[in-house]
Write an enzyme that holds these catalytic residues in place. Sequence first.
Site, PDB file in Angstrom:
ATOM      1  N   ASP A  71      34.866  42.332  34.973  1.00  0.00           N
ATOM      2  CA  ASP A  71      36.175  41.895  34.460  1.00  0.00           C
ATOM      3  C   ASP A  71      36.345  42.430  33.039  1.00  0.00           C
ATOM      4  OD1 ASP A  71      38.126  39.029  34.967  1.00  0.00           O
ATOM      5  OD2 ASP A  71      38.197  40.203  33.132  1.00  0.00           O
TER       6      ASP A  71
ATOM      7  N   ASP B  49      42.219  44.635  36.448  1.00  0.00           N
ATOM      8  CA  ASP B  49      41.089  44.604  35.511  1.00  0.00           C
ATOM      9  C   ASP B  49      39.834  43.960  36.073  1.00  0.00           C
ATOM     10  OD1 ASP B  49      41.417  41.766  35.161  1.00  0.00           O
ATOM     11  OD2 ASP B  49      40.705  41.993  33.095  1.00  0.00           O
ATOM     12  N   GLU B  50      39.806  43.758  37.382  1.00  0.00           N
ATOM     13  CA  GLU B  50      38.737  42.944  37.937  1.00  0.00           C
ATOM     14  C   GLU B  50      38.359  43.436  39.337  1.00  0.00           C
ATOM     15  OE1 GLU B  50      38.646  38.247  39.001  1.00  0.00           O
ATOM     16  OE2 GLU B  50      40.395  39.048  38.005  1.00  0.00           O
TER      17      GLU B  50
HETATM   18  N1  DCP Z   1      47.594  38.662  33.049  1.00  0.00           N
HETATM   19  C1  DCP Z   1      48.949  38.301  33.024  1.00  0.00           C
HETATM   20  N2  DCP Z   1      49.311  36.989  33.185  1.00  0.00           N
HETATM   21  C2  DCP Z   1      48.364  36.028  33.373  1.00  0.00           C
HETATM   22  C3  DCP Z   1      47.001  36.389  33.394  1.00  0.00           C
HETATM   23  C4  DCP Z   1      46.647  37.717  33.220  1.00  0.00           C
HETATM   24  O1  DCP Z   1      49.818  39.159  32.892  1.00  0.00           O
HETATM   25  N3  DCP Z   1      48.721  34.757  33.501  1.00  0.00           N
HETATM   26  C5  DCP Z   1      47.244  40.077  32.848  1.00  0.00           C
HETATM   27  C6  DCP Z   1      46.945  40.346  31.402  1.00  0.00           C
HETATM   28  C7  DCP Z   1      45.448  40.471  31.331  1.00  0.00           C
HETATM   29  C8  DCP Z   1      45.082  40.945  32.710  1.00  0.00           C
HETATM   30  O2  DCP Z   1      46.073  40.420  33.573  1.00  0.00           O
HETATM   31  O3  DCP Z   1      45.018  41.354  30.306  1.00  0.00           O
HETATM   32  C9  DCP Z   1      43.705  40.507  33.144  1.00  0.00           C
HETATM   33  O4  DCP Z   1      43.628  39.101  33.261  1.00  0.00           O
HETATM   34  P1  DCP Z   1      42.358  38.284  32.819  1.00  0.00           P
HETATM   35  O5  DCP Z   1      42.545  36.903  33.321  1.00  0.00           O
HETATM   36  O6  DCP Z   1      41.100  39.003  33.185  1.00  0.00           O
HETATM   37  O7  DCP Z   1      42.480  38.197  31.230  1.00  0.00           O
HETATM   38  P2  DCP Z   1      42.048  39.238  30.133  1.00  0.00           P
HETATM   39  O8  DCP Z   1      41.392  40.428  30.696  1.00  0.00           O
HETATM   40  O9  DCP Z   1      43.228  39.495  29.272  1.00  0.00           O
HETATM   41  O10 DCP Z   1      41.011  38.402  29.271  1.00  0.00           O
HETATM   42  P3  DCP Z   1      39.482  38.034  29.565  1.00  0.00           P
HETATM   43  O11 DCP Z   1      38.714  38.664  28.469  1.00  0.00           O
HETATM   44  O12 DCP Z   1      39.435  36.541  29.514  1.00  0.00           O
HETATM   45  O13 DCP Z   1      39.162  38.577  30.920  1.00  0.00           O
HETATM   46 MG    MG Z   2      39.848  40.283  32.107  1.00  0.00          MG
END
Ligand code: DCP
Ligand code: MG
Length: 360
Positions: free
Chosen positions: A9, A104-105
Amino acid sequence: MHRKIIHIDMDAFYASVEQRDFPEYRGKPLIVGGPPEGRGVVATASYEARRFGVRSAMPSRKARELCPHALFVAPRFEVYKQVSHRIREIFRRYTPLIEPLSLDEAYLDVTEDTQGIGSAIEIAGLIRKAIREELQLTASAGISVNKFVAKIASDMNKPDGMTFIGPSRIESFMEQLPVEKFFGVGRVTASKMRQMGLYTGMDVKKLSETDLVRHFGKAGQFFYKIVRGIDERVVKPSREIKSISVEDTFRHDVEESGALLDELLQQAERLSERLEKRQLKGKTLTLKIKFSDFKQITRSRTLPQAVADPETVKRVGAELLEGLQLGGRPVRLLGLGISNFHRHVIPSPSEALPGQLRLF
Ligand code: DCP
Ligand code: MG
């Protein structure tokens, strides 16, 4: 025999990409999402902004209250998609068994060590290193014997961390896990569990499978297994489109070369439309012909550039057909396809080193 599952992730994905591409955002609280003036929400926030309590899906207005000096930027989805493809190319160096969950995952099954790396921990380390060096981004990884535990593990040392939970630790790990973290447990189920006095995996483990199913329906079966560390869900590779083709079997065999060419030009139109709809371009065009005696031949040509436009598809298709010199042989089926969409980095079977990993 245990499987080896990695969950990867990316850290603060959209925000990290923005900070990578715009150095002026680095080290600052950055919010990617809708502007705070409107009714937009936060897609994600840099870790600097998270310190103020800013979270994904929060109204941007609220985020500005929590962190008034945060910078707000609009998302650039095309860029995130490209980065996501690059990440998947890195994954493919180590396994074809990749199940993306979002941009991203992804889950990776590396039970079969195609590159002879030696352990799943090392593979996860190499993937994170490649992401850092080639994309200037960081990812976190969870490594375990099933999807459920791997996914929870990838969150435990975020950002830029890695957690391994081996078979011997799984049961105790699940026993202490809060029920909110269970896969598929929404707020409603979580509050129902709390009302029943179920706070951790240990509490859930005390119930029989029958009781769990009575209270939670089909999910009860999953809970019964998961608190015992059992999750048999397989990593399902996303089916990537490798080629697109159109073909027609004629009601009557076609012998006349002009008629065959007409059919082919029509097919080229249809093929091109389908490519454009999927936003794909390919380098290799393949013509397929089946004769009335069911003998089949194909002819391909690879172009220096990937194409999708009807003119090129028609021209190359017609040239392939002409090159066949059919001389009136009755044709039963005609097909035209395109492939070679982008370079693959999966090692060919002869290069791949077969073998099993030693246990992590
Ligand atoms: N995303 C979004 N709306 C949400 C959750 C996520 O648009 N409610 C998008 C933005 C994030 C991406 O998806 O960058 C990936 O989601 P993650 O939950 O993996 O969050 P992040 O990668 O941003 O942070 P982390 O470091 O916690 O994984
Ligand atoms: Mg993420």
